[in-house]
Every structure is written in C-alpha cells, then in structure tokens.
Design a protein around this motif. Structure first.
Motif, short mmCIF file in Angstrom:
data_model
loop_
_atom_site.label_atom_id
_atom_site.label_comp_id
_atom_site.label_asym_id
_atom_site.label_seq_id
_atom_site.Cartn_x
_atom_site.Cartn_y
_atom_site.Cartn_z
N ASP A 151 0.83 -1.21 0.00
CA ASP A 151 0.00 0.00 0.00
C ASP A 151 0.86 1.26 0.00
O ASP A 151 0.55 2.23 -0.68
CB ASP A 151 -0.94 0.02 1.20
N ASP A 152 1.96 1.24 0.79
CA ASP A 152 2.88 2.38 0.80
C ASP A 152 3.45 2.61 -0.59
O ASP A 152 3.50 3.74 -1.08
CB ASP A 152 4.04 2.15 1.78
N VAL A 153 3.89 1.54 -1.21
CA VAL A 153 4.50 1.64 -2.54
C VAL A 153 3.49 2.19 -3.55
O VAL A 153 3.83 3.04 -4.38
CB VAL A 153 5.05 0.27 -3.00
N ASP A 154 2.24 1.76 -3.45
CA ASP A 154 1.21 2.24 -4.37
C ASP A 154 0.93 3.73 -4.21
O ASP A 154 0.50 4.39 -5.15
CB ASP A 154 -0.10 1.47 -4.17
N GLN A 155 1.16 4.27 -3.02
CA GLN A 155 0.87 5.68 -2.76
C GLN A 155 2.04 6.61 -3.08
O GLN A 155 1.85 7.81 -3.20
CB GLN A 155 0.47 5.86 -1.30
N ILE A 156 3.23 6.08 -3.20
CA ILE A 156 4.41 6.90 -3.48
C ILE A 156 4.43 7.23 -4.97
O ILE A 156 4.44 6.35 -5.81
CB ILE A 156 5.69 6.16 -3.06
N GLU A 157 4.44 8.53 -5.27
CA GLU A 157 4.33 8.95 -6.66
C GLU A 157 5.65 9.39 -7.29
O GLU A 157 5.79 9.35 -8.51
CB GLU A 157 3.31 10.08 -6.78
N THR A 158 6.61 9.85 -6.48
CA THR A 158 7.86 10.36 -7.04
C THR A 158 9.06 9.77 -6.31
O THR A 158 8.95 9.33 -5.16
CB THR A 158 7.94 11.90 -6.93
N PRO A 159 10.22 9.79 -6.94
CA PRO A 159 11.43 9.33 -6.25
C PRO A 159 11.71 10.13 -4.97
O PRO A 159 12.19 9.56 -3.99
CB PRO A 159 12.53 9.55 -7.29
N ARG A 160 11.38 11.43 -4.96
CA ARG A 160 11.60 12.22 -3.74
C ARG A 160 10.77 11.67 -2.58
O ARG A 160 11.26 11.54 -1.46
CB ARG A 160 11.25 13.69 -3.96
N GLU A 161 9.50 11.31 -2.85
CA GLU A 161 8.66 10.73 -1.80
C GLU A 161 9.26 9.42 -1.30
O GLU A 161 9.26 9.15 -0.10
CB GLU A 161 7.25 10.48 -2.32
N LEU A 162 9.76 8.61 -2.22
CA LEU A 162 10.37 7.34 -1.83
C LEU A 162 11.62 7.57 -0.99
O LEU A 162 11.79 6.97 0.07
CB LEU A 162 10.71 6.52 -3.08
N LEU A 163 12.47 8.46 -1.45
CA LEU A 163 13.70 8.79 -0.72
C LEU A 163 13.38 9.31 0.67
O LEU A 163 13.96 8.84 1.67
CB LEU A 163 14.46 9.85 -1.53
N ASP A 164 12.44 10.23 0.78
CA ASP A 164 12.07 10.81 2.07
C ASP A 164 11.47 9.76 3.00
O ASP A 164 11.79 9.71 4.19
CB ASP A 164 11.08 11.96 1.89
N ARG A 165 10.61 8.90 2.46
CA ARG A 165 9.97 7.89 3.30
C ARG A 165 10.99 6.87 3.81
O ARG A 165 10.97 6.49 4.98
CB ARG A 165 8.87 7.18 2.52
#
Length: 83
Positions: A62-76
C-alpha cells in the motif's frame, strides 16, 4: 543504518528497470512521477524489496502504491531509517 542517497536510489531504480529503454534516469528525477519515468508497479515493488534488503526499511504494498515520485520514496525510506 545508512541514508539512501539519490545516487543510490538511481542505481536501485536502474536495476529494477532492467533493460527497459522507456525509463529515463539520467535527468533530475526527484520530482518526476514514476509513471512519467516509465515505471510500473512491479518495478516499484522490486525497488521496495531491494531497499528492504539493503537498507532494512520495509514498505508495504500500500505504501509503494501511494508513493508517486522518487523524492517521496527517498524521504519515506530515510525517515523510517531514522526512526
């Protein structure tokens, strides 16, 4: 636990993309949506699995499905690593 850098993230994303020529990681990608980069959900799940192995940060599907950009992934990932 180490911090995920943009360079390391690009390497992970490049690996997940495999031979897919539609994925462009050479430009500044932090704020570009994964869909525009050419990533599908399978590549993102593979990315999340590698991050779990290498950084000890597990993201749910679910987390992966909600992450839209590399910045969001990096920050999370980095926020979870600091927690």
């Amino acid at each position: 636990m180490s911090t995920l850098t943009i360079t390391a993230l690009k390497d992970i994303l490049r690996s997940a993309a495999g031979e897919d020529d539609g994925v462009d990681l050479d430009a500044e990608i932090l704020d570009t949506p994964f869909a525009e980069l050419g990533y599908d959900s399978l590549a993102l799940l593979e990315t999340a699995a590698r991050i779990a192995r290498e950084y000890g940060v597990t993201l749910s599907d679910d987390d992966v499905d909600q992450i839209e950009t590399p910045r969001e992934l990096l920050d999370r990932v980095n926020a979870a690593a600091r927690a």
